[in-house]
Design a protein around this motif. Structure first.
Motif, PDB file in Angstrom:
ATOM      1  N   ASP B  21     -36.440  -5.070  43.136  1.00  0.00           N
ATOM      2  CA  ASP B  21     -37.208  -4.020  42.495  1.00  0.00           C
ATOM      3  C   ASP B  21     -37.465  -2.856  43.437  1.00  0.00           C
ATOM      4  O   ASP B  21     -37.830  -3.050  44.568  1.00  0.00           O
ATOM      5  N   GLN B  29     -33.949  -3.828  38.847  1.00  0.00           N
ATOM      6  CA  GLN B  29     -35.250  -4.376  39.109  1.00  0.00           C
ATOM      7  C   GLN B  29     -35.463  -5.746  38.470  1.00  0.00           C
ATOM      8  O   GLN B  29     -36.293  -6.520  38.941  1.00  0.00           O
ATOM      9  N   LYS B  34     -40.103 -13.358  41.237  1.00  0.00           N
ATOM     10  CA  LYS B  34     -40.775 -12.219  41.851  1.00  0.00           C
ATOM     11  C   LYS B  34     -40.238 -11.991  43.262  1.00  0.00           C
ATOM     12  O   LYS B  34     -39.984 -12.931  44.004  1.00  0.00           O
ATOM     13  N   PRO B 293     -45.125  -1.413  41.312  1.00  0.00           N
ATOM     14  CA  PRO B 293     -44.920  -2.140  42.566  1.00  0.00           C
ATOM     15  C   PRO B 293     -45.641  -1.568  43.799  1.00  0.00           C
ATOM     16  O   PRO B 293     -45.486  -2.085  44.902  1.00  0.00           O
ATOM     17  N   GLU B 296     -46.794  -3.326  47.153  1.00  0.00           N
ATOM     18  CA  GLU B 296     -46.323  -4.710  47.136  1.00  0.00           C
ATOM     19  C   GLU B 296     -44.809  -4.791  47.263  1.00  0.00           C
ATOM     20  O   GLU B 296     -44.289  -5.198  48.278  1.00  0.00           O
ATOM     21  N   ARG B 297     -44.109  -4.397  46.209  1.00  0.00           N
ATOM     22  CA  ARG B 297     -42.654  -4.575  46.215  1.00  0.00           C
ATOM     23  C   ARG B 297     -41.918  -3.331  46.664  1.00  0.00           C
ATOM     24  O   ARG B 297     -40.697  -3.317  46.724  1.00  0.00           O
TER      25      ARG B 297
END
Ligand code: SF4
Lengths: 95, 398
Positions: B21, B29, B34, B293, B296-297
């Motif tokens: 992602d 993505q 996760k 995101p 975090e991502r």
């Protein structure tokens, strides 16, 4: 790196000043660094830091990043040079 | 990044399941699991040969002080590799103004990081495209923001459109996967479809559409953002267009980035057009994907090493990679802002707090929320869902 050449002390975008933020949650705790804001004036920097951290802070300090003398840190150039010549990695540089 | 072609047309794009992602990396993505480590956007330089209206990096031609040197950049790449960062997006400014770009892509590839590029395309000669491909670059996302006249005005230079298309052709001629990046605003929404048609003829089959975020010069043109109705029209049109292409056997890949209310809207659309079962499958898929995101991502490291929560949020930095390795900064949840963002569901207020799509949207952009109301956990002003779609009976008073 403690000289005036330290890139961490140079102004950021468009000459805006960067302000390091320090926060204490409770009075018995030490001040801790929680990042920085970049803003055209001290008032705006204060407003931004307050918006981002007020809920967590019993005290907030702002300090212009260009006024901070930093000794040691993460010597990226040393790491990159060592790695690119095929040697072992050195890890975090000495303080 | 929401893969519309996958969700609506079941398209499995090259590399699905191996991709990660990233709202900016132009890579898929949607995954079954996760993602654990962030995709890192690196603004390799602040310099750029163009002057785009919506530039979040506020880039221009002046050399910026404090840019990471080649050796420092390699040190950064080492730190990112040690932290198991899966993808590094070389961005800018314009990354091709850095003379060591190919060397750095090569270095990242050697360290096991997938390298992708975000560029205005105007400096990509065939030789440069070949060198980047040989260095291991997996993908180039080229920004075009309208048909010729509009794009050139937006990008601040006559001939920018033609030069970008030439750059795309040069990438394709050496078999370097290349896609479009298009930031949708009030000014260019009408060109969207024609640009897709035109670039499809050139050989592009991947199209990423970005909503405007309010960082850098993007904040100065927030007024040019689409209103709710126009957003719904543009997103609907993209959904329809994707299905039309696929119905003709032309399997274009289409993606939406930057407004996770789109996740909710694609479920609503599927319910009407494709049936309850398909809509529930999409909803389930997006639950895994996890909505916005930020923090975090996706992470951003700017040209002087400051680490940001997303590439658009340049006014706040978590720390600098010249002070601490990236992983130490990113893992430091003593920082109450980082910790709260990572559990934002507990803090969202206003219409996001009661929205039935919170699980696939997560309140969308916190940066736009801040710009809109000054409340970090307030509603994203660009959420275009109706109260009914959000699953509540009336608009809250916020
Ligand atoms: S109300 Fe908030 S959580 Fe729901 S779709 Fe809109 S932005 Fe996302």
């Amino acid at each position: 790196m403690a000289s005036d050449d330290d890139p961490r002390r140079k102004p950021r975008i468009d000459g805006s000043r960067q302000w390091e933020i320090f926060l204490r949650e409770r009075s018995a705790e030490p001040m801790r660094h929680v990042g920085s804001v970049t803003a055209p004036s001290a008032d705006i920097a204060t407003e931004q830091a307050t918006t981002l951290f007020d809920y967590a802070a019993s005290a907030l300090w702002l300090c212009p990043a260009d006024e901070v003398r930093r000794l040691g840190g993460n010597d990226l150039a040393e790491k990159g040079r060592t790695e690119s010549t095929g040697g072992a990695k050195t890890g975090v540089s000495q303080r | 990044m929401i893969s519309i072609s996958k969700l609506l047309c079941g398209q499995t794009a090259e590399g699905d399941g191996l991709r990660y992602d990233d709202p900016d990396a132009d890579i898929e993505q949607i995954r079954e699991e996760k993602q654990k480590r962030p995709v890192v956007v690196w603004n390799t330089t602040r310099r750029c040969n163009l002057y785009c209206e919506h530039c979040y990096a506020g880039a221009d031609l002046d050399p910026a002080q404090g840019e990471l040197s080649t050796a420092e950049a390699k040190g950064l790449i080492d730190d990112l590799a040690d932290y198991d960062v899966p993808v590094l997006l070389f961005s800018g400014g314009e990354p091709l103004v850095r003379e060591d770009l190919v060397e750095l892509v090569d270095y990242a590839t050697d360290r096991g990081i997938r390298s992708v590029l975000s560029t205005n395309g105007t400096l990509i000669t065939e030789e440069k495209a070949q060198a980047l491909k040989d260095a291991g670059l997996s993908y180039a996302g080229v920004s075009v923001d309208g048909l010729q006249e509009r794009n050139d005005r937006f990008r601040g230079q006559d001939g920018a459109f033609e030069a970008a298309v030439r750059g795309i052709e040069n990438c394709l001629s050496v078999d370097l996967k290349t896609g479009l990046r298009y930031t949708i605003t009030e000014h260019n929404a009408a060109d969207m479809e024609d640009v897709v048609d035109l670039l499809y003829d050139v050989g592009v089959d991947r199209f990423c559409f970005y909503h405007l975020d309010y960082g850098g010069r993007g904040g100065d043109i927030a007024d040019a953002d689409l209103d709710d109705e126009a957003q719904r029209r543009a997103v609907n049109r993209l959904f329809d267009m994707t299905r039309e292409y696929h119905a003709e056997g032309e399997e274009i890949e289409t993606l939406l980035v930057g407004n996770y209310a789109d996740s909710a809207y694609v479920v609503e659309y599927a319910e009407k057009e494709l049936g309850e079962e398909h809509a529930e499958d999409i909803h389930q898929y997006l639950r895994v994907n996890g909505g916005d995101p930020t923090g975090e991502r996706v992470a951003d490291v700017d040209y002087r090493g400051d680490v940001h929560l997303t590439q658009f949020w340049q006014s706040y930095s978590l720390g600098n990679v010249r002070d601490r390795p990236f992983g130490d900064i990113w893992d430091d949840e003593w920082n109450p802002l980082l910790a709260r963002l990572r559990e934002r569901e507990k803090h969202l207020t206003g219409k996001c707090a009661s929205c039935q799509y919170q699980d696939v949207c997560r309140g969308s952009s916190r940066l736009r929320a801040l710009a809109g109301s000054g409340d970090l956990f307030g509603p994203d002003p660009q959420c275009y869902l109706t109260a009914e779609e959000r699953g509540v009976s009336a608009e809250p008073a916020d």
